[in-house]
Write a protein that holds these residues in place. Structure first.
Motif, PDB file in Angstrom:
ATOM      1  N   GLN A 161      44.460  28.304 -33.158  1.00 15.75           N
ATOM      2  CA  GLN A 161      45.544  27.372 -32.990  1.00 15.75           C
ATOM      3  C   GLN A 161      46.059  26.690 -34.180  1.00 15.75           C
ATOM      4  OE1 GLN A 161      46.129  26.087 -29.776  1.00 15.75           O
ATOM      5  NE2 GLN A 161      47.706  25.159 -30.773  1.00 15.75           N
ATOM      6  N   ILE A 162      45.562  26.775 -35.253  1.00 15.16           N
ATOM      7  CA  ILE A 162      46.339  26.461 -36.495  1.00 15.16           C
ATOM      8  C   ILE A 162      47.445  27.481 -36.705  1.00 15.16           C
ATOM      9  CG2 ILE A 162      46.226  26.247 -39.085  1.00 15.16           C
ATOM     10  CD1 ILE A 162      44.907  23.990 -38.123  1.00 15.16           C
ATOM     11  N   VAL A 163      47.131  28.662 -36.592  1.00 13.13           N
ATOM     12  CA  VAL A 163      48.108  29.849 -36.912  1.00 13.13           C
ATOM     13  C   VAL A 163      49.271  29.548 -35.752  1.00 13.13           C
ATOM     14  CG1 VAL A 163      48.503  32.162 -36.686  1.00 13.13           C
ATOM     15  CG2 VAL A 163      46.588  31.367 -37.927  1.00 13.13           C
ATOM     16  N   GLU A 164      48.745  29.169 -34.677  1.00 11.41           N
ATOM     17  CA  GLU A 164      49.835  28.808 -33.459  1.00 11.41           C
ATOM     18  C   GLU A 164      50.775  27.710 -33.787  1.00 11.41           C
ATOM     19  OE1 GLU A 164      51.730  29.350 -29.730  1.00 11.41           O
ATOM     20  OE2 GLU A 164      50.730  30.553 -31.052  1.00 11.41           O
ATOM     21  N   ASP A 165      50.082  26.565 -34.381  1.00  9.25           N
ATOM     22  CA  ASP A 165      50.794  25.504 -34.784  1.00  9.25           C
ATOM     23  C   ASP A 165      51.834  25.853 -35.758  1.00  9.25           C
ATOM     24  OD1 ASP A 165      49.629  23.751 -32.962  1.00  9.25           O
ATOM     25  OD2 ASP A 165      48.205  23.280 -34.083  1.00  9.25           O
ATOM     26  N   TRP A 166      51.419  26.611 -36.974  1.00 10.00           N
ATOM     27  CA  TRP A 166      52.382  26.935 -37.937  1.00 10.00           C
ATOM     28  C   TRP A 166      53.671  27.905 -37.184  1.00 10.00           C
ATOM     29  CZ3 TRP A 166      47.975  28.833 -41.604  1.00 10.00           C
ATOM     30  CH2 TRP A 166      47.571  27.792 -42.101  1.00 10.00           C
ATOM     31  N   ALA A 167      53.246  28.770 -36.307  1.00 11.60           N
ATOM     32  CA  ALA A 167      54.114  29.630 -35.792  1.00 11.60           C
ATOM     33  C   ALA A 167      55.265  28.927 -35.071  1.00 11.60           C
ATOM     34  CB  ALA A 167      53.379  30.574 -35.054  1.00 11.60           C
ATOM     35  N   LYS A 168      54.741  27.764 -34.587  1.00 10.74           N
ATOM     36  CA  LYS A 168      55.778  27.292 -33.594  1.00 10.74           C
ATOM     37  C   LYS A 168      56.891  26.397 -34.683  1.00 10.74           C
ATOM     38  CE  LYS A 168      52.720  25.668 -30.084  1.00 10.74           C
ATOM     39  NZ  LYS A 168      51.722  24.568 -29.582  1.00 10.74           N
ATOM     40  N   GLU A 169      56.549  26.207 -35.770  1.00 14.96           N
ATOM     41  CA  GLU A 169      57.317  25.749 -36.926  1.00 14.96           C
ATOM     42  C   GLU A 169      58.603  26.563 -37.223  1.00 14.96           C
ATOM     43  OE1 GLU A 169      55.274  24.196 -39.991  1.00 14.96           O
ATOM     44  OE2 GLU A 169      53.909  22.890 -38.877  1.00 14.96           O
ATOM     45  N   GLY A 170      58.417  27.881 -37.046  1.00 14.70           N
ATOM     46  CA  GLY A 170      59.704  28.720 -37.495  1.00 14.70           C
ATOM     47  C   GLY A 170      59.870  29.669 -36.170  1.00 14.70           C
ATOM     48  N   SER A 171      60.788  30.470 -36.502  1.00  5.88           N
ATOM     49  CA  SER A 171      61.361  31.473 -35.499  1.00  5.88           C
ATOM     50  C   SER A 171      62.293  32.442 -35.914  1.00  5.88           C
ATOM     51  CB  SER A 171      61.865  30.697 -34.204  1.00  5.88           C
ATOM     52  OG  SER A 171      62.223  31.805 -33.126  1.00  5.88           O
ATOM     53  N   PRO A 172      61.752  33.764 -35.826  1.00  8.43           N
ATOM     54  CA  PRO A 172      60.712  34.231 -35.078  1.00  8.43           C
ATOM     55  C   PRO A 172      59.555  34.334 -35.944  1.00  8.43           C
ATOM     56  CG  PRO A 172      62.161  36.139 -35.657  1.00  8.43           C
ATOM     57  CD  PRO A 172      62.683  34.988 -36.322  1.00  8.43           C
ATOM     58  N   TYR A 173      59.866  34.153 -37.371  1.00 14.02           N
ATOM     59  CA  TYR A 173      58.629  34.249 -38.267  1.00 14.02           C
ATOM     60  C   TYR A 173      58.273  32.792 -38.567  1.00 14.02           C
ATOM     61  CZ  TYR A 173      60.526  38.708 -38.567  1.00 14.02           C
ATOM     62  OH  TYR A 173      61.133  40.113 -38.268  1.00 14.02           O
ATOM     63  N   PHE A 174      57.004  32.735 -39.424  1.00 13.19           N
ATOM     64  CA  PHE A 174      56.185  31.359 -39.667  1.00 13.19           C
ATOM     65  C   PHE A 174      57.349  30.698 -40.422  1.00 13.19           C
ATOM     66  CE2 PHE A 174      52.122  33.746 -39.914  1.00 13.19           C
ATOM     67  CZ  PHE A 174      51.491  32.918 -39.015  1.00 13.19           C
ATOM     68  N   MET A 175      58.047  31.221 -41.416  1.00 14.97           N
ATOM     69  CA  MET A 175      58.983  30.396 -42.205  1.00 14.97           C
ATOM     70  C   MET A 175      60.386  30.229 -41.744  1.00 14.97           C
ATOM     71  SD  MET A 175      56.589  29.510 -44.413  1.00 14.97           S
ATOM     72  CE  MET A 175      57.761  28.359 -45.290  1.00 14.97           C
ATOM     73  N   GLY A 176      60.740  31.195 -40.664  1.00 13.79           N
ATOM     74  CA  GLY A 176      62.287  30.988 -40.220  1.00 13.79           C
ATOM     75  C   GLY A 176      62.694  32.295 -39.753  1.00 13.79           C
TER      76      GLY A 176
END
Length: 296
Positions: A161-176
Motif C-alpha cells: 500500500q505504501i508503494v501504491e500511494d507513492w505510485a499515485k503521486e506520479g504518472s506513469p512512473y513514481f516521479m512523473g
C-alpha cells in the motif's frame, strides 16, 4: 558517442570495459542495475556469475568478499592495476549515475540531494521491506532457501500500500513522466515474485493475484515492461550458467520449486560450513545436517 559494453561469463576477458557489472539475470537486485545499463546504453560490461563455480571462487571472493550479487569491478586507468569491487545494487546505481551522468537524465536519479533522496527512499523500501515481505516469504521457501520471520511477513499488505500511494503521486512512473531507479526496482521485484505465475502453484498469496488492488503500482509495472532496456534484460542470457528472467518465470525456476508452502524451507544449522543458500543443492549426507523443515 559511447561504446556498448560486452557480455560474457566470469572471469572478465582481456579487452573488458573499465566498469564490469557482475551478476545474473534471474536476480531481483541484479536486474535493477542491468536495466540501467541497457536502457541508457552505458559502456559497462555485463559479466555472468555461475553460482555453482564462480561466486565462492578465490578470484571472485578477492573482489567481492560479501559474496552476494550484484557486484561491480571498476578498473584503474593504469594498465595492470587491481580493480575495486563494489557490492550492492544501491551503491552500484549511485556510482553509475555519477560516472555516466551525461548519459543518465536527472529524472532517473536527480543530483539535487532532496530529490535524489525521494527516489532512493522508494528504491530502498522496495528492495528491502517489500522484497522481504513478498518474494522472501512466498517464493524462496519453495526452492529450499530460508524463510524470513513473521515480522517481515506482516508488512506485506502495508508495504504494497505504501508503494501504491507513492505510485499515485506520479504518472506513469513514481516521479512523473520519466522512469527512475525506483521504477526499475519495482518491476524487477514483480518479475521475481512471478516465478510462481503458473497455475499449478497452491500458495496462500501471489503478487499477480492481488495486483488489481494496486492499479497505480500496476501501471508502473506495465510502463517499465515496455521500455527497451528492461525488455532486453527480461529475455537476456549472458552466457552458459546464466538464465533469463523470462525462462525462470515461465518454467517456475525450471520446475524445481515445490508447489506449496512450506516447500523445502529450513532453519539454518549454524554449526556447519555450508552457506544456507546452497543447502538445497548439497549432497544427501551434507543436506541431512541442515535440512530441518519448518511448519509455516
Amino acid at each position: 558517442m559511447t561504446t556498448e559494453g560486452k557480455m560474457y561469463m566470469w572471469p572478465p576477458p582481456e579487452g573488458h570495459s573499465d566498469v564490469v557489472l557482475c551478476g545474473g539475470c534471474g536476480s531481483v537486485p541484479c536486474r535493477a542495475v542491468f536495466f540501467m545499463v541497457k536502457h541508457f546504453n552505458l559502456p559497462v560490461d555485463l559479466c555472468g556469475i555461475d553460482f555453482s563455480k564462480d561466486l565462492y571462487s578465490p578470484e571472485c571472493l578477492k573482489v567481492n568478499p560479501i559474496h552476494s550479487i550484484p557486484f561491480m569491478m571498476v578498473y584503474p586507468k593504469e594498465e595492470g592495476g587491481e580493480p575495486t569491487g563494489i557490492n550492492g545494487s544501491d551503491a552500484i546505481a549511485l556510482y553509475l549515475v555519477n560516472r555516466f551522468r551525461d548519459l543518465i537524465p536527472e529524472s532517473f536519479l536527480p543530483s539535487d540531494p532532496l530529490e535524489q533522496a525521494k527516489v532512493m527512499e522508494k528504491a530502498t523500501f522496495i528492495s528491502d521491506v517489500v522484497y522481504r515481505a513478498t518474494m522472501y516469504q512466498y517464493v524462496y521457501p519453495l526452492m529450499g532457501l530460508m524463510t524470513e520471520c513473521q515480522y517481515d511477513a506482516c508488512k506485506r499488505d502495508f508495504s504494497l500500500q505504501i508503494v501504491e500511494d507513492w505510485a499515485k503521486e506520479g504518472s506513469p512512473y513514481f516521479m512523473g513522466t520519466e522512469p527512475s531507479f525506483a521504477d526499475f526496482y519495482w518491476y524487477s521485484l514483480w518479475l521475481g515474485n512471478n516465478w510462481v505465475q503458473n497455475d499449478d502453484f497452491d500458495l496462500p498469496w501471489r503478487h499477480m493475484d492481488v495486483i488489481e488492488k494496486y492499479p497505480a503500482s500496476k501501471k508502473i509495472i506495465e510502463a517499465v515492461a515496455e521500455l527497451d532496456g528492461p525488455k532486453t534484460v527480461f529475455s537476456l542470457v549472458i552466457g552458459e550458467g546464466d538464465a533469463s528472467a523470462e525462462l525462470i518465470s515461465s518454467t517456475g525456476f525450471f520446475g524445481l520449486l515445490s508447489k506449496k508452502l512450506p516447500g523445502n524451507a529450513r532453519k539454518f544449522n549454524w554449526s556447519g560450513d555450508v552457506h544456507p543458500n546452497f543447502v538445497a543443492f548439497a549432497e544427501p549426507e551434507t543436506k541431512a545436517v541442515y535440512d530441518m523443515p519448518l511448519n509455516l
